[in-house]
Each structure stands twice: as C-alpha cells, then as structure tokens.
Scaffold this motif. Structure first.
Motif, PDB file in Angstrom:
ATOM      1  N   GLU A 183       0.778  -1.185   0.174  1.00  0.00           N
ATOM      2  CA  GLU A 183       0.078  -0.215  -0.105  1.00  0.00           C
ATOM      3  C   GLU A 183       1.074   1.115   0.001  1.00  0.00           C
ATOM      4  O   GLU A 183       0.525   2.393  -0.673  1.00  0.00           O
ATOM      5  CB  GLU A 183      -0.857   0.102   0.985  1.00  0.00           C
ATOM      6  CG  GLU A 183      -1.814   1.212   1.312  1.00  0.00           C
ATOM      7  CD  GLU A 183      -2.647   1.149   2.640  1.00  0.00           C
ATOM      8  OE1 GLU A 183      -3.784   2.035   2.355  1.00  0.00           O
ATOM      9  OE2 GLU A 183      -2.649   0.194   3.305  1.00  0.00           O
ATOM     10  N   HIS A 196      -5.794   1.862  -6.867  1.00  0.00           N
ATOM     11  CA  HIS A 196      -4.657   2.573  -7.313  1.00  0.00           C
ATOM     12  C   HIS A 196      -4.506   2.016  -8.858  1.00  0.00           C
ATOM     13  O   HIS A 196      -3.642   2.991  -9.366  1.00  0.00           O
ATOM     14  CB  HIS A 196      -3.585   2.449  -6.470  1.00  0.00           C
ATOM     15  CG  HIS A 196      -3.294   3.064  -5.281  1.00  0.00           C
ATOM     16  ND1 HIS A 196      -3.325   4.233  -4.795  1.00  0.00           N
ATOM     17  CD2 HIS A 196      -3.694   2.361  -3.814  1.00  0.00           C
ATOM     18  CE1 HIS A 196      -3.513   4.484  -3.648  1.00  0.00           C
ATOM     19  NE2 HIS A 196      -3.593   3.439  -3.078  1.00  0.00           N
ATOM     20  N   THR A 243       0.974   6.580  -7.038  1.00  0.00           N
ATOM     21  CA  THR A 243       0.077   7.222  -7.466  1.00  0.00           C
ATOM     22  C   THR A 243       0.276   8.744  -7.409  1.00  0.00           C
ATOM     23  O   THR A 243       0.141   9.623  -8.260  1.00  0.00           O
ATOM     24  CB  THR A 243      -1.199   6.933  -6.695  1.00  0.00           C
ATOM     25  OG1 THR A 243      -1.611   5.486  -6.904  1.00  0.00           O
ATOM     26  CG2 THR A 243      -2.571   7.572  -6.926  1.00  0.00           C
ATOM     27  N   ARG A 244       0.845   9.086  -6.170  1.00  0.00           N
ATOM     28  CA  ARG A 244       1.257  10.406  -5.944  1.00  0.00           C
ATOM     29  C   ARG A 244       1.961  11.014  -7.351  1.00  0.00           C
ATOM     30  O   ARG A 244       2.069  12.239  -7.671  1.00  0.00           O
ATOM     31  CB  ARG A 244       1.849  10.867  -4.779  1.00  0.00           C
ATOM     32  CG  ARG A 244       2.103  12.177  -4.267  1.00  0.00           C
ATOM     33  CD  ARG A 244       2.493  12.324  -2.845  1.00  0.00           C
ATOM     34  NE  ARG A 244       3.793  11.900  -2.533  1.00  0.00           N
ATOM     35  CZ  ARG A 244       4.039  10.875  -1.715  1.00  0.00           C
ATOM     36  NH1 ARG A 244       3.047  10.059  -1.426  1.00  0.00           N
ATOM     37  NH2 ARG A 244       5.370  10.493  -1.675  1.00  0.00           N
ATOM     38  N   GLU A 294       0.759   4.143  -2.982  1.00  0.00           N
ATOM     39  CA  GLU A 294       0.334   5.516  -2.687  1.00  0.00           C
ATOM     40  C   GLU A 294       1.454   6.581  -3.431  1.00  0.00           C
ATOM     41  O   GLU A 294       1.109   7.624  -3.754  1.00  0.00           O
ATOM     42  CB  GLU A 294       0.410   5.690  -0.879  1.00  0.00           C
ATOM     43  CG  GLU A 294      -0.971   5.038  -0.515  1.00  0.00           C
ATOM     44  CD  GLU A 294      -0.871   5.086   0.933  1.00  0.00           C
ATOM     45  OE1 GLU A 294       0.160   5.410   1.716  1.00  0.00           O
ATOM     46  OE2 GLU A 294      -2.062   4.633   1.630  1.00  0.00           O
TER      47      GLU A 294
END
Length: 334
Positions: free
Chosen positions: A148, A188, A155-156, A152
């Motif tokens: 995860e 995501h 994705t950012r 994250e």
C-alpha cells in the motif's frame, strides 16, 4: 521509452524431472522465478528498461537469483537481509493428473520486509509504470502495508499502475481475507488482470448468477473508477498436457476477444499468466490506441510460454509477432 518497476518475491523453484511425482524425486531441476520477477524478465527481454524490487539473503542463492535477473537485462534492487530464499516445489502434471505446488517460503528474506524499509520515491524517480500482484499482500500484514505504501507513492508520482490479482487461497494465512485487503490496493490501478470468479472473494464486488464478463468488468470499473483496462485469460478443454487459450480486454467501451490457440503438448505452464501480463503491458505501451493488437500480442506470448521450461518466457518480440501473423505450427526457422 517507458521505464517499469516491479515488486515481489523471487523464489527458488525445484521440479522433479521427467514428470515424476514429488514423492518419487531423487533430483530436481532448478529455476528462479515467481510472478513479478517473471514479468520483469519478459519485459526486459522485449527491450524495455525494468527494475525489480525484492529482498534476498546474503548467500549464494540470493546472489544467484539476482544474477539470473541481470542476465535478462533486469536491474535488481534488493535489500540483502534475512537468512533464506523462499522455495517452491512444482510437480508437473500429465494428462488428467494436475500439476501441484508446495510452498516453503515462511521466514524468507522477503517476508521480513516492512513499511518504511524501502525509499519508494527514489525507486520511482525515473519510472513510468509500476507493476505488482496479489501474491505480495497475501503473505503478511506487513507486506500488505508495504505494498500500500508503494502504491500511494506511485499514485502521487503519476505512474501507470498494473496488477495481476493472482489469487492463491493457500497463501492467505495471516487472519485476513483477500477481499479485506485487496480493494484498498486495487483502487490505485489503471490495468488489472483477473477473472470473474475473483469478483467477490478478492475485490468484494458482488457477483450475480448469470452475469456476463462484460457486466462483471463494468461493475469492477464502477467500484474502482481509476481502472482503464481489465484483461482476463481463458483456458478451455484443459488438462495438464493440453488446452486451448484465449483472452479478452474490457476498456470501458467494448469487450474485445483474442484469437484462440490450441496447445497440444504443454512443456511448462508455470509463468503463463505472467507471460500474458508482460505481453499486455508491452502491448499497451507499443499500441496504446490499438487494444486488439495489444491483446493478440499478450495471448500469443502466453501461448509460447507453454512450450518453454522454467518460470520465465524466453520468447522474443519477433517470435511472438510471427505467431500472431500465423507463422506457428512447429515450422523450423531457417
């Protein structure tokens, strides 16, 4: 050129020769592989720059696994820690006797990874694409949290993200069900490989009797709005020695189907799904607007993998394109 990062555990594979059963074995054929490493090696063989993130022990097996990846052109980034490389034993099936996998991967170097141990921003600094699979979060809560964390950051940083659901019921042993963990990770993803039967038990999306593939995948996109493409492979008339394979892709507008290949003599089916995953990633990069061609490339790649021993697809782009064009059938290339 798209730069790709994959993340997962590399395993030592031991297989009895000549279709012997594990109980008969007095020697083993040795390979290295497993889902995300197989995808990485295929993509590197296709000519794309690939980095593979993992952990291995400080011994000869750990170094051998990394050397194997380098031999395919993969750039491994491995934390050197722990005491052992995970192992799995694969017994080749034959005819109506199915193949069998026995895992021996507890307390492996990879299993000791935790959130905060990998600098994902540095890993993704020059990357365009991140690929993971459902095997990693199935192994422990720590690895689910680490996965995860990676997603994250990816994705950012604006990476394209793909995943193979790779549901393995025997691996989910730490008190969580797949549909308790996977939805928070799949949200995501831009590209997902999975099948209808994984809808409820992996994604938590209800499945009604009689739902078509198009209806199921439409519901997946509603539940996970970032998804742009969903792919699925299909085996028909299957036993351990022969089957037919095809695939489909749902892009939110139309459901496309590939041609079907009849595989009459399977040499090794391990890694066939990973060959497809690498093929569809490559296909969508090379033919981003031509989903039919991307799909045909991926299913031709998985077809050829069935003829190759070991986890990794050794077929080249030209060999895959030749099969797509009808130049198969066992002709000798001269």
């Amino acid at each position: 050129m798209q730069r790709i990062v994959t993340f997962g555990e590399i395993l030592l594979r031991l297989s009895p020769p000549s279709h012997l059963r594990l109980t008969q074995a007095t020697s083993f054929d040795l390979y290295f592989g497993c889902a995300e490493a197989n995808v990485a090696a295929s993509l590197a063989k296709f000519g794309l720059p690939v980095k593979f993130i993992t952990a291995v022990p400080p011994n000869e097996l750990g170094e051998s696994s990394l050397s194997m990846l380098r031999s395919f052109g993969v750039e491994p980034f491995a934390l050197i820690q722990g005491k052992r490389l995970g192992i799995y034993y694969f017994e080749h099936g034959a005819s109506e006797r199915p193949g069998k996998v026995v895992y021996d991967r507890e307390d492996s170097s990879f299993s000791t990874l935790k959130k905060g141990m990998i600098d994902w921003e540095s890993i993704f600094k020059d990357a365009d694409w991140f690929h993971w699979s459902g095997i990693t979060p199935s192994l422990s809560q720590d690895l689910a949290e680490l996965c995860e964390e990676a997603l994250e950051v990816a994705t950012r940083m604006g990476l394209t993200i793909s995943a193979d659901l790779n549901y393995r019921p025997t691996l989910w042993k730490y008190g969580k069900k797949a549909n308790e963990i996977m939805p928070n990770l799949v949200k995501h993803c831009d590209l997902l490989l999975g099948g209808i039967d994984e809808s409820e038990k992996v994604l938590g999306v209800p499945l009604k009797e009689g739902d078509s593939e198009k209806e199921v995948f439409t519901n997946w996109m509603k539940a996970y709005p970032r998804l742009k493409n969903i792919v699925s492979t299909h085996r028909m008339r299957a036993n351990a020695s022969s089957n037919a394979v095809s695939a489909s892709i749902w892009n939110g507008k139309e459901l496309l189907h590939s041609q079907e290949y009849n595989i009459s003599h399977i040499i090794d089916r391990i890694g066939a799904g990973d060959a497809f995953m690498a093929g569809i990633i490559y296909g969508l990069i090379v033919w981003p607007e031509d989903h039919q061609t991307a799909l045909e490339f991926a299913v031709a790649a998985t077809c050829l993998k069935h003829s190759i021993s070991g986890d990794i697809n050794l077929a080249t782009v030209n060999e895959i394109k030749a099969l797509m064009s009808g130049f198969g059938g066992g002709r000798v290339s001269r």
